[in-house]
Motif scaffolding. Structure first.
Motif, PDB file in Angstrom:
ATOM      1  N   SER A 150      -4.505   4.208   5.231  1.00  0.00           N
ATOM      2  CA  SER A 150      -4.547   3.480   3.950  1.00  0.00           C
ATOM      3  C   SER A 150      -5.256   4.153   2.673  1.00  0.00           C
ATOM      4  O   SER A 150      -4.193   3.216   1.694  1.00  0.00           O
ATOM      5  CB  SER A 150      -6.571   3.140   4.094  1.00  0.00           C
ATOM      6  OG  SER A 150      -6.673   2.355   3.428  1.00  0.00           O
ATOM      7  N   ALA A 151      -4.825   5.216   2.887  1.00  0.00           N
ATOM      8  CA  ALA A 151      -4.696   6.179   1.611  1.00  0.00           C
ATOM      9  C   ALA A 151      -2.686   6.196   1.448  1.00  0.00           C
ATOM     10  O   ALA A 151      -2.900   5.569   0.387  1.00  0.00           O
ATOM     11  CB  ALA A 151      -5.072   7.523   1.811  1.00  0.00           C
ATOM     12  N   LYS A 152      -2.276   6.164   2.598  1.00  0.00           N
ATOM     13  CA  LYS A 152      -1.123   6.132   1.754  1.00  0.00           C
ATOM     14  C   LYS A 152      -0.284   4.039   1.368  1.00  0.00           C
ATOM     15  O   LYS A 152      -0.139   4.423   0.362  1.00  0.00           O
ATOM     16  CB  LYS A 152       0.026   6.027   3.320  1.00  0.00           C
ATOM     17  CG  LYS A 152       1.335   5.869   2.570  1.00  0.00           C
ATOM     18  CD  LYS A 152       1.736   6.218   4.791  1.00  0.00           C
ATOM     19  CE  LYS A 152       3.608   6.319   4.339  1.00  0.00           C
ATOM     20  NZ  LYS A 152       4.002   6.559   5.500  1.00  0.00           N
ATOM     21  N   LYS A 153      -1.291   3.808   2.004  1.00  0.00           N
ATOM     22  CA  LYS A 153      -1.263   1.889   0.865  1.00  0.00           C
ATOM     23  C   LYS A 153      -1.457   1.630   0.191  1.00  0.00           C
ATOM     24  O   LYS A 153      -0.550   1.148  -1.047  1.00  0.00           O
ATOM     25  CB  LYS A 153      -1.827   1.151   2.587  1.00  0.00           C
ATOM     26  CG  LYS A 153      -1.840  -0.292   2.183  1.00  0.00           C
ATOM     27  CD  LYS A 153      -2.223  -1.037   2.588  1.00  0.00           C
ATOM     28  CE  LYS A 153      -2.075  -3.050   2.508  1.00  0.00           C
ATOM     29  NZ  LYS A 153      -2.934  -3.747   3.604  1.00  0.00           N
ATOM     30  N   ASN A 154      -2.363   2.349  -0.268  1.00  0.00           N
ATOM     31  CA  ASN A 154      -3.143   2.772  -1.709  1.00  0.00           C
ATOM     32  C   ASN A 154      -2.255   3.295  -2.639  1.00  0.00           C
ATOM     33  O   ASN A 154      -2.171   2.850  -4.387  1.00  0.00           O
ATOM     34  CB  ASN A 154      -4.396   3.149  -1.535  1.00  0.00           C
ATOM     35  CG  ASN A 154      -5.705   1.953  -0.715  1.00  0.00           C
ATOM     36  OD1 ASN A 154      -5.465   0.647  -0.853  1.00  0.00           O
ATOM     37  ND2 ASN A 154      -6.584   2.943  -0.445  1.00  0.00           N
ATOM     38  N   SER A 155      -1.633   3.979  -2.146  1.00  0.00           N
ATOM     39  CA  SER A 155      -0.768   4.692  -2.799  1.00  0.00           C
ATOM     40  C   SER A 155       0.364   4.180  -3.966  1.00  0.00           C
ATOM     41  O   SER A 155       0.551   4.446  -4.244  1.00  0.00           O
ATOM     42  CB  SER A 155      -0.468   6.940  -2.637  1.00  0.00           C
ATOM     43  OG  SER A 155       0.292   6.754  -3.374  1.00  0.00           O
ATOM     44  N   ALA A 156       0.204   3.643  -2.272  1.00  0.00           N
ATOM     45  CA  ALA A 156       2.556   2.461  -3.137  1.00  0.00           C
ATOM     46  C   ALA A 156       1.738   1.397  -3.075  1.00  0.00           C
ATOM     47  O   ALA A 156       2.957   0.815  -4.633  1.00  0.00           O
ATOM     48  CB  ALA A 156       2.777   2.532  -1.460  1.00  0.00           C
ATOM     49  N   SER A 158      -0.835   1.229  -6.093  1.00  0.00           N
ATOM     50  CA  SER A 158      -1.272   1.919  -7.056  1.00  0.00           C
ATOM     51  C   SER A 158       0.229   2.356  -8.306  1.00  0.00           C
ATOM     52  O   SER A 158       1.032   2.601  -8.901  1.00  0.00           O
ATOM     53  CB  SER A 158      -1.396   2.825  -7.427  1.00  0.00           C
ATOM     54  OG  SER A 158      -0.791   4.182  -6.557  1.00  0.00           O
ATOM     55  N   LYS A 159       2.066   2.820  -6.849  1.00  0.00           N
ATOM     56  CA  LYS A 159       2.854   2.881  -8.049  1.00  0.00           C
ATOM     57  C   LYS A 159       3.520   2.201  -8.260  1.00  0.00           C
ATOM     58  O   LYS A 159       4.091   1.816  -9.529  1.00  0.00           O
ATOM     59  CB  LYS A 159       3.568   4.108  -7.056  1.00  0.00           C
ATOM     60  CG  LYS A 159       3.614   4.741  -6.442  1.00  0.00           C
ATOM     61  CD  LYS A 159       3.519   5.999  -5.537  1.00  0.00           C
ATOM     62  CE  LYS A 159       3.161   7.287  -5.385  1.00  0.00           C
ATOM     63  NZ  LYS A 159       4.285   7.933  -4.057  1.00  0.00           N
ATOM     64  N   SER A 160       3.471   0.838  -7.462  1.00  0.00           N
ATOM     65  CA  SER A 160       4.330  -0.733  -7.444  1.00  0.00           C
ATOM     66  C   SER A 160       3.598  -1.429  -8.992  1.00  0.00           C
ATOM     67  O   SER A 160       4.199  -2.481  -9.746  1.00  0.00           O
ATOM     68  CB  SER A 160       4.117  -1.383  -6.379  1.00  0.00           C
ATOM     69  OG  SER A 160       2.747  -1.660  -6.102  1.00  0.00           O
TER      70      SER A 160
END
Length: 208
Positions: A150-156, A158-160
């Motif tokens: 979930s953290a990885k998905k949210n990070s991706a 926020s970057k896009s």
């Protein structure tokens, strides 16, 4: 004097082993009693390979006091055999002895098998606790993996989401061009009434 491991495993046990099948029931009984006293000084391997088979074989002896000695020796040695040995070898063999013709053998067999059942029950409880700990660890691992995903998905995400600098620059340039065109097409004078009147008269004179 204490016997050395070599004497116990090589010489003494080989001599005693031959006496297990002696014609005299008294000698067979003494062999079982001897094994019962020697078990605590034997290695785990010798207990399972030498003493235990002698006890189990004696449970089928024709003489009741040989069977009684075997039951009592098994009961005395219950803590020297692993729970796995108790469950696989001892408990199944003690079952028929519960209904032995001799009342003395029956009376000794019940507390003996109950003692081994207690050993097996304690081990089962330990296994259940270990299984529960494994389940809890597995649940925690899954939760940690889900949180990491979930953290990885949210990070991706926020970057896009932010607008790139090039797009910002292009948008600003377009807005400036549109504003310039609008100003050039219809300039707004400061004195609205006078200016519009002058402009109209000048255009009329040109036509005339």
């Amino acid at each position: 004097p204490k016997l050395s491991d070599k004497n116990k495993s090589d010489r003494l046990l080989r001599v005693v082993k031959r006496l297990e099948a002696d014609r005299s029931a008294k000698i067979r009984t003494n062999v079982i009693i001897f094994y019962g006293r020697l078990v605590k000084d034997l290695t785990e391997q010798l207990r399972v390979k030498v003493a235990l088979p002698s006890f189990l074989k004696a449970l089928d002896d024709k003489q009741s006091y040989v069977r009684l000695a075997a039951v009592r020796s098994l009961g005395a040695c219950r803590l020297h055999f692993s729970p796995a040995v108790a469950a696989r070898a001892v408990i199944p063999k003690l079952g028929p002895v519960l209904l032995a013709p001799s009342p003395q053998v029956r009376d000794a067999a019940f507390p003996c098998i109950e003692a081994y059942l207690s050993v097996a029950r304690e081990e089962e409880e330990k296994m259940a606790r270990r299984d529960e700990e494994k389940r809890e660890q597995l649940i925690q691992q899954k939760q940690q993996q889900a949180a990491a995903a979930s953290a990885k998905k949210n990070s991706a995400a926020s970057k896009s989401s932010p607008v790139s600098p090039a797009r910002k620059k292009s948008s600003s340039s377009s807005a400036e061009i549109a504003e310039t065109n609008t100003s050039a097409a219809a300039p707004a004078p400061s004195d609205a009434g006078a200016s519009w009147t002058s402009w109209g008269l000048g255009a009329l004179n040109k036509v005339v």
